[in-house]
Design a protein around this motif. Structure first.
Motif, PDB file in Angstrom:
ATOM      1  N   ILE A  43       0.852  -1.190   0.000  1.00  0.00           N
ATOM      2  CA  ILE A  43       0.000   0.000   0.000  1.00  0.00           C
ATOM      3  C   ILE A  43       0.890   1.243   0.000  1.00  0.00           C
ATOM      4  N   GLY A  44       0.541   2.224  -0.808  1.00  0.00           N
ATOM      5  CA  GLY A  44       1.409   3.382  -1.019  1.00  0.00           C
ATOM      6  C   GLY A  44       1.292   4.508  -0.026  1.00  0.00           C
ATOM      7  N   GLY A  45       0.218   4.564   0.760  1.00  0.00           N
ATOM      8  CA  GLY A  45       0.070   5.698   1.661  1.00  0.00           C
ATOM      9  C   GLY A  45      -0.764   5.379   2.879  1.00  0.00           C
ATOM     10  N   LEU A  46      -0.598   6.227   3.881  1.00  0.00           N
ATOM     11  CA  LEU A  46      -1.337   6.101   5.137  1.00  0.00           C
ATOM     12  C   LEU A  46      -1.789   7.493   5.545  1.00  0.00           C
ATOM     13  N   ASN A  47      -3.071   7.630   5.828  1.00  0.00           N
ATOM     14  CA  ASN A  47      -3.614   8.887   6.348  1.00  0.00           C
ATOM     15  C   ASN A  47      -4.238   8.634   7.708  1.00  0.00           C
ATOM     16  N   LEU A  48      -4.056   9.579   8.599  1.00  0.00           N
ATOM     17  CA  LEU A  48      -4.657   9.517   9.928  1.00  0.00           C
ATOM     18  C   LEU A  48      -5.632  10.671  10.062  1.00  0.00           C
ATOM     19  N   VAL A  49      -6.838  10.364  10.546  1.00  0.00           N
ATOM     20  CA  VAL A  49      -7.838  11.399  10.781  1.00  0.00           C
ATOM     21  C   VAL A  49      -7.995  11.566  12.289  1.00  0.00           C
ATOM     22  N   ALA A  50      -7.571  12.712  12.786  1.00  0.00           N
ATOM     23  CA  ALA A  50      -7.722  13.080  14.199  1.00  0.00           C
ATOM     24  C   ALA A  50      -7.338  11.953  15.160  1.00  0.00           C
ATOM     25  N   PRO A  51      -6.087  11.463  15.089  1.00  0.00           N
ATOM     26  CA  PRO A  51      -5.695  10.396  16.018  1.00  0.00           C
ATOM     27  C   PRO A  51      -5.782  10.886  17.462  1.00  0.00           C
ATOM     28  N   GLU A  52      -6.242  10.023  18.337  1.00  0.00           N
ATOM     29  CA  GLU A  52      -6.478  10.401  19.738  1.00  0.00           C
ATOM     30  C   GLU A  52      -5.187  10.731  20.477  1.00  0.00           C
ATOM     31  N   LEU A  53      -4.174   9.900  20.320  1.00  0.00           N
ATOM     32  CA  LEU A  53      -2.893  10.097  21.009  1.00  0.00           C
ATOM     33  C   LEU A  53      -1.791  10.153  19.955  1.00  0.00           C
ATOM     34  N   TRP A  54      -1.312  11.353  19.640  1.00  0.00           N
ATOM     35  CA  TRP A  54      -0.341  11.442  18.553  1.00  0.00           C
ATOM     36  C   TRP A  54       0.738  12.481  18.812  1.00  0.00           C
ATOM     37  N   ASP A  55       1.175  12.605  20.064  1.00  0.00           N
ATOM     38  CA  ASP A  55       2.320  13.464  20.364  1.00  0.00           C
ATOM     39  C   ASP A  55       3.593  12.666  20.101  1.00  0.00           C
ATOM     40  N   THR A  56       4.748  13.263  20.343  1.00  0.00           N
ATOM     41  CA  THR A  56       6.026  12.620  20.031  1.00  0.00           C
ATOM     42  C   THR A  56       6.186  11.272  20.723  1.00  0.00           C
ATOM     43  N   GLU A  57       5.829  11.188  21.976  1.00  0.00           N
ATOM     44  CA  GLU A  57       5.961   9.935  22.726  1.00  0.00           C
ATOM     45  C   GLU A  57       5.121   8.825  22.086  1.00  0.00           C
ATOM     46  N   HIS A  58       3.904   9.145  21.698  1.00  0.00           N
ATOM     47  CA  HIS A  58       3.031   8.138  21.103  1.00  0.00           C
ATOM     48  C   HIS A  58       3.454   7.781  19.677  1.00  0.00           C
ATOM     49  N   GLN A  59       4.010   8.729  18.976  1.00  0.00           N
ATOM     50  CA  GLN A  59       4.528   8.429  17.645  1.00  0.00           C
ATOM     51  C   GLN A  59       5.689   7.445  17.734  1.00  0.00           C
ATOM     52  N   GLU A  60       6.509   7.579  18.754  1.00  0.00           N
ATOM     53  CA  GLU A  60       7.619   6.638  18.950  1.00  0.00           C
ATOM     54  C   GLU A  60       7.103   5.230  19.229  1.00  0.00           C
ATOM     55  N   LYS A  61       6.010   5.115  19.990  1.00  0.00           N
ATOM     56  CA  LYS A  61       5.400   3.799  20.233  1.00  0.00           C
ATOM     57  C   LYS A  61       4.931   3.189  18.918  1.00  0.00           C
ATOM     58  N   ALA A  62       4.327   4.013  18.085  1.00  0.00           N
ATOM     59  CA  ALA A  62       3.847   3.527  16.792  1.00  0.00           C
ATOM     60  C   ALA A  62       5.010   3.092  15.912  1.00  0.00           C
ATOM     61  N   LEU A  63       6.068   3.898  15.882  1.00  0.00           N
ATOM     62  CA  LEU A  63       7.231   3.562  15.056  1.00  0.00           C
ATOM     63  C   LEU A  63       7.861   2.238  15.473  1.00  0.00           C
ATOM     64  N   ALA A  64       7.897   1.971  16.768  1.00  0.00           N
ATOM     65  CA  ALA A  64       8.486   0.716  17.244  1.00  0.00           C
ATOM     66  C   ALA A  64       7.727  -0.490  16.691  1.00  0.00           C
ATOM     67  N   LEU A  65       6.418  -0.387  16.572  1.00  0.00           N
ATOM     68  CA  LEU A  65       5.633  -1.507  16.068  1.00  0.00           C
ATOM     69  C   LEU A  65       5.498  -1.511  14.551  1.00  0.00           C
ATOM     70  N   ALA A  66       5.784  -0.384  13.923  1.00  0.00           N
ATOM     71  CA  ALA A  66       5.770  -0.344  12.456  1.00  0.00           C
ATOM     72  C   ALA A  66       6.951  -1.134  11.905  1.00  0.00           C
ATOM     73  N   THR A  67       7.999  -1.271  12.689  1.00  0.00           N
ATOM     74  CA  THR A  67       9.265  -1.894  12.318  1.00  0.00           C
ATOM     75  C   THR A  67       9.851  -1.197  11.099  1.00  0.00           C
ATOM     76  N   SER A  68      10.964  -1.703  10.615  1.00  0.00           N
ATOM     77  CA  SER A  68      11.626  -1.056   9.485  1.00  0.00           C
ATOM     78  C   SER A  68      10.764  -1.085   8.222  1.00  0.00           C
ATOM     79  N   GLN A  69       9.884  -2.107   8.098  1.00  0.00           N
ATOM     80  CA  GLN A  69       9.042  -2.188   6.904  1.00  0.00           C
ATOM     81  C   GLN A  69       8.066  -1.018   6.815  1.00  0.00           C
ATOM     82  N   GLY A  70       7.442  -0.666   7.909  1.00  0.00           N
ATOM     83  CA  GLY A  70       6.406   0.361   7.887  1.00  0.00           C
ATOM     84  C   GLY A  70       6.858   1.745   8.304  1.00  0.00           C
ATOM     85  N   GLU A  71       8.132   1.901   8.670  1.00  0.00           N
ATOM     86  CA  GLU A  71       8.616   3.181   9.181  1.00  0.00           C
ATOM     87  C   GLU A  71       8.432   4.323   8.183  1.00  0.00           C
TER      88      GLU A  71
END
Length: 177
Positions: A43-71
């Protein structure tokens, strides 16, 4: 796994015109796992609509689970205030819902939805696959913005899937089609 041949018959770039849209996702971990699923399926793109928790700390949590494939997909994700804005340039919008019946238009199976998306992508259309918040799914007003809706069948009494699992199932069906 890498180095596997393209079994889709369409080439590796067809799904690059598709994007996944997560509407008001609650948990950054699900956003990260959804990004990985998108990358796994091309899939070529990802859009987020008004994510509930999306500050720097929460983005880092997301990046950890995205792994290198989804980063890269996650870092390039668009952030929007509304679903209408997130899908404004799309020709075909598929909404995912566990609720069926009533006023809702014909509901597609994941396999049929994948086929419709493959047809549209082959014709050069921009596509969005839309998923609602983990706690309630898409609102009726959001479903009305969709060209079509799909429902992933589950066992009786267990209709709710994890957000990232739903993304993986529908994007897999797109890749397979």
């Amino acid at each position: 796994m890498s180095g596997r041949p393209d079994l889709t018959g369409h080439g590796p770039d067809l799904l690059a015109a598709a994007r996944v849209v997560l509407v008001k996702p609650r948990f950054p971990e699900n956003i990260g796992m959804a990004a990985r699923a998108c990358a796994n399926m091309g899939i070529g793109g990802l859009n987020l609509v008004a994510p509930e928790l999306w500050d720097t700390e929460h983005q880092e949590k997301a990046l950890a689970l995205a792994t290198s494939q989804g980063e890269a997909l996650l870092r390039g994700a668009g952030c929007f205030e509304s679903l209408r804005a997130a899908v404004a340039d799309c020709h075909f919008v598929l909404g995912s819902t566990a609720r069926t019946g009533g006023w809702r238009r014909r509901v597609l199976s994941p396999t049929a939805a994948g086929g419709k998306i493959a047809e549209r992508l082959t014709a050069g259309a921009r596509i969005a696959l839309v998923f609602g918040p983990e706690d309630r799914g898409l609102l009726n007003e959001e479903i009305e913005l969709c060209t079509a809706i799909a429902c992933i069948p589950t066992a009786t009494g267990a209709s709710s899937l994890n957000l990232a699992q739903a993304v993986l199932i529908l994007t897999y069906e797109c890749l397979k089609a």
